[in-house]
Write a protein that holds these residues in place. Structure first.
Motif, PDB file in Angstrom:
ATOM      1  N   PRO A  23       1.715  33.412 -17.893  1.00  0.00           N
ATOM      2  CA  PRO A  23       0.837  32.237 -17.833  1.00  0.00           C
ATOM      3  C   PRO A  23      -0.052  32.066 -19.067  1.00  0.00           C
ATOM      4  O   PRO A  23      -0.484  33.031 -19.687  1.00  0.00           O
ATOM      5  N   TYR A  24      -0.313  30.810 -19.400  1.00  0.00           N
ATOM      6  CA  TYR A  24      -1.346  30.421 -20.365  1.00  0.00           C
ATOM      7  C   TYR A  24      -2.465  29.699 -19.631  1.00  0.00           C
ATOM      8  O   TYR A  24      -2.227  29.050 -18.607  1.00  0.00           O
ATOM      9  N   VAL A  25      -3.674  29.770 -20.186  1.00  0.00           N
ATOM     10  CA  VAL A  25      -4.727  28.840 -19.790  1.00  0.00           C
ATOM     11  C   VAL A  25      -4.688  27.683 -20.781  1.00  0.00           C
ATOM     12  O   VAL A  25      -4.569  27.898 -21.995  1.00  0.00           O
ATOM     13  N   GLY A  26      -4.742  26.456 -20.254  1.00  0.00           N
ATOM     14  CA  GLY A  26      -4.509  25.294 -21.099  1.00  0.00           C
ATOM     15  C   GLY A  26      -5.734  24.427 -21.309  1.00  0.00           C
ATOM     16  O   GLY A  26      -6.634  24.356 -20.465  1.00  0.00           O
ATOM     17  N   ASP A  45       1.642  23.496 -23.938  1.00  0.00           N
ATOM     18  CA  ASP A  45       1.174  22.156 -24.323  1.00  0.00           C
ATOM     19  C   ASP A  45      -0.212  21.867 -23.757  1.00  0.00           C
ATOM     20  O   ASP A  45      -0.577  20.708 -23.534  1.00  0.00           O
ATOM     21  N   GLY A  46      -0.965  22.934 -23.503  1.00  0.00           N
ATOM     22  CA  GLY A  46      -2.313  22.776 -22.975  1.00  0.00           C
ATOM     23  C   GLY A  46      -2.371  22.528 -21.492  1.00  0.00           C
ATOM     24  O   GLY A  46      -3.412  22.120 -20.977  1.00  0.00           O
ATOM     25  N   GLY A  47      -1.288  22.804 -20.753  1.00  0.00           N
ATOM     26  CA  GLY A  47      -1.234  22.427 -19.346  1.00  0.00           C
ATOM     27  C   GLY A  47      -1.647  23.480 -18.348  1.00  0.00           C
ATOM     28  O   GLY A  47      -1.731  23.190 -17.155  1.00  0.00           O
ATOM     29  N   GLY A  48      -1.900  24.713 -18.768  1.00  0.00           N
ATOM     30  CA  GLY A  48      -2.115  25.798 -17.820  1.00  0.00           C
ATOM     31  C   GLY A  48      -3.475  25.784 -17.150  1.00  0.00           C
ATOM     32  O   GLY A  48      -4.513  25.603 -17.792  1.00  0.00           O
ATOM     33  N   THR A  49      -3.496  26.019 -15.841  1.00  0.00           N
ATOM     34  CA  THR A  49      -4.742  26.049 -15.099  1.00  0.00           C
ATOM     35  C   THR A  49      -5.598  27.250 -15.482  1.00  0.00           C
ATOM     36  O   THR A  49      -5.061  28.334 -15.757  1.00  0.00           O
TER      37      THR A  49
END
Length: 535
Positions: free
Chosen positions: A147-150, A122-126
């Motif tokens: 991990p995602y980058v958000g 949801d776009g939250g990853g650091t």
């Protein structure tokens, strides 16, 4: 041949014959014997064994265990043996960031048979993926983490909560942050364009940032801009998501794809057609779905117009104190409440609040307020106590026919979207199995397992995960088909699921006979960008 030579030859034959001395068999740490093996490919089960050495599967199939000298054998007769489930969309930070090692075992997911979760969605990853990953690795976690980058921390770092487009220099700073996250191991770029301040971004801004993920072999994961009729509408929003991936040059994964709210019920066939058209044209498009008819979000996101939160909580507080702006807000909130099915369809699920477990309609009646004013009271409480997460809601706004049609699509993976207060955090995978496999027959057992394992591993680009194959990591779930079931519901959202006889994470036992061990065997599964794409 002299007798002594014949004797030596006979001993040699016995030593290397599988039916000879057991001491000559290759060793194994664990054999899971006699289970109904679903390898993740989607086909029917095969009765056989899974042999594990260290953190890897070494062989799978009928009689495989007899060819090894096992330190331990576990009888899985009558049980289903499958790859550990992979959840592509989670909000797990209450657990994986806890100071308590017992909490970091990540029980809500482990008791669903989940061994790997994706986070930062949801776009939250650091963008500081390396730092965060190292912290998780040092502390130890019970499940593997992807991990995602958000978009949200990237945009807030440069523009704060402002509802405006970036300058060229600001856009470059955001691109650099996305590139940093990808180079440090993010699997892709995640957005939540429904949520402020991400909702303030135009399509071209998102394309520019997604290109940084594309360069480094990532995917575009999105909570799309509109799942209902809030903004540009569901179908236009889906077209936008597809166009972002097409123009940026990377795969698109649509998170928790749904038709949310009365205005868009019955649109699932049109959603399927849009995705199928894109796939037919060669675009890589997938989605995930949780098996619940109530979504989960914050009451601010559900009811407030986006312009009201431009500038963050301080600006919102000022608008709520201005009579003219407050009246505009109330009008917009009433429209949004209608989209959500009315005050009786919003269940308040924040932990430890006086309104927890009751509908907005019931709370408004007790307070002798209009439902909009009751919602504003809860929102104002959230502004004053931002650390309490006091405004979470479950919104009963999906149609069963839409859910089932989307579930049948071969590109639809299983997810939980598990967040605090909603039962999907504790019960999504077993609910899907019991209701949509065993009761309704929407999916076969093989299809359910494939869309919870191998399909998700391929979407996320996870190597040697999601299948029971030689050389793959030993993430394995063994569950009782009669007892693998949910116990959480909307009024009791934190009840652990049951029926997991065995759960292995990287070859270590995390659950045995419904009892968690103290193992913290999860690993951070960081993406490796192509050579030459990072400093």
């Amino acid at each position: 041949m002299p007798p002594i030579v014949r004797l030596a030859a006979a001993i040699a034959v016995l030593s290397f014959c599988p039916s000879g001395w057991s001491a000559a068999l290759p060793p194994a740490d664990l054999v899971i014997a006699g289970g109904q093996i679903h390898d993740g490919g989607g086909g029917p089960a095969v009765i056989g064994d899974v042999v594990i050495v260290g953190d890897r599967i070494v062989t799978v199939g009928p009689g495989a265990g007899r060819r090894h000298a096992a330190a331990r054998t576990i009888d899985a007769t009558g049980r289903i043996v499958a790859p550990g489930f992979i959840d592509p969309h989670t909000h797990p930070y209450t657990y994986i960031r806890s100071d308590d090692p017992g909490v970091r075992r990540n029980a809500p997911w482990q008791y669903q048979g989940v061994t790997t979760i994706a986070h930062g969605v949801d776009g939250g990853g650091t963008p500081e993926v390396a730092r965060e990953s190292e912290e998780f690795a040092r502390a130890g976690v019970g499940t593997n983490l992807v991990p995602y980058v958000g978009f949200s921390p990237v945009r807030r770092a440069v523009l704060g909560h402002a509802a405006r487009a970036p300058t060229p220099a600001e856009l470059q700073r955001m691109r650099d942050l996305v590139a940093q996250g990808m180079c440090e191991g993010a699997v892709g770029f995640s957005t939540g364009l429904f949520y402020a301040p991400q909702s303030f971004a135009g399509r071209d801004e998102v394309v520019a940032l997604a290109r940084e993920a594309a360069i480094r072999g990532g995917l575009y994961d999105t909570h799309q801009r509109d799942e209902s009729s809030y903004d540009i509408g569901l179908l236009a929003s889906t077209r936008e998501a597809l166009s972002i991936g097409r123009d940026a040059g990377l795969p698109v994964h649509i998170a928790h794809l749904k038709a949310l709210g009365n205005d868009v019920h019955g649109m699932a066939p049109a959603l399927v057609e849009l995705v199928e058209q894109a796939r037919a044209q060669g675009q890589r498009v997938t989605a995930d779905q949780y098996p619940w008819l109530a979504s989960g979000t914050g009451i601010t996101a559900a009811l407030l117009p986006r312009w009201a939160v431009d500038g963050g909580n301080s600006a919102l507080r000022e608008r709520l104190q201005d009579p003219a702006q407050l009246e505009r807000i109330r009008v917009a909130m009433r429209e949004n409440l209608q989209r959500r099915g009315g005050a009786e369809a919003l269940l308040l699920i924040s932990a430890d609040q006086q309104w927890t477990g009751r509908t907005l309609d019931a709370v408004a009646g007790e307070w002798r307020l209009d439902p909009i004013d009751a919602a504003l009271r809860i929102i104002e409480h959230g502004i004053q106590h931002p650390d309490q997460n006091s405004g979470s809601v479950a919104s009963f706004n999906m149609d069963e026919d839409d859910v089932q049609l989307l579930m049948r699509q071969p590109w639809m993976a299983t997810s939980s979207d598990g967040n605090d207060g909603h039962p999907r955090q504790y019960a999504s995978f077993p609910l899907k199995y019991q209701r949509y496999v065993r009761e309704l027959g929407v999916l076969s057992t093989g299809q359910f397992i494939h869309r919870s394992t191998a399909l998700t591993a391929r979407i996320l680009g996870l190597e040697k995960r999601g299948e029971l194959q030689p050389g793959f990591f030993a993430d394995v779930v063994v569950f009782d088909p009669e007892r693998f079931m949910p116990h959480a519901d909307y009024l009791h959202p934190r009840e652990l699921s049951s029926g997991v006889a065995l759960l292995l994470v990287n070859g270590r036992i995390a659950i045995e006979d419904d009892v968690q061990t103290d193992a913290l065997a999860g690993r951070v599964l960081r993406h490796s960008p192509p050579p030459g794409t990072c400093p």
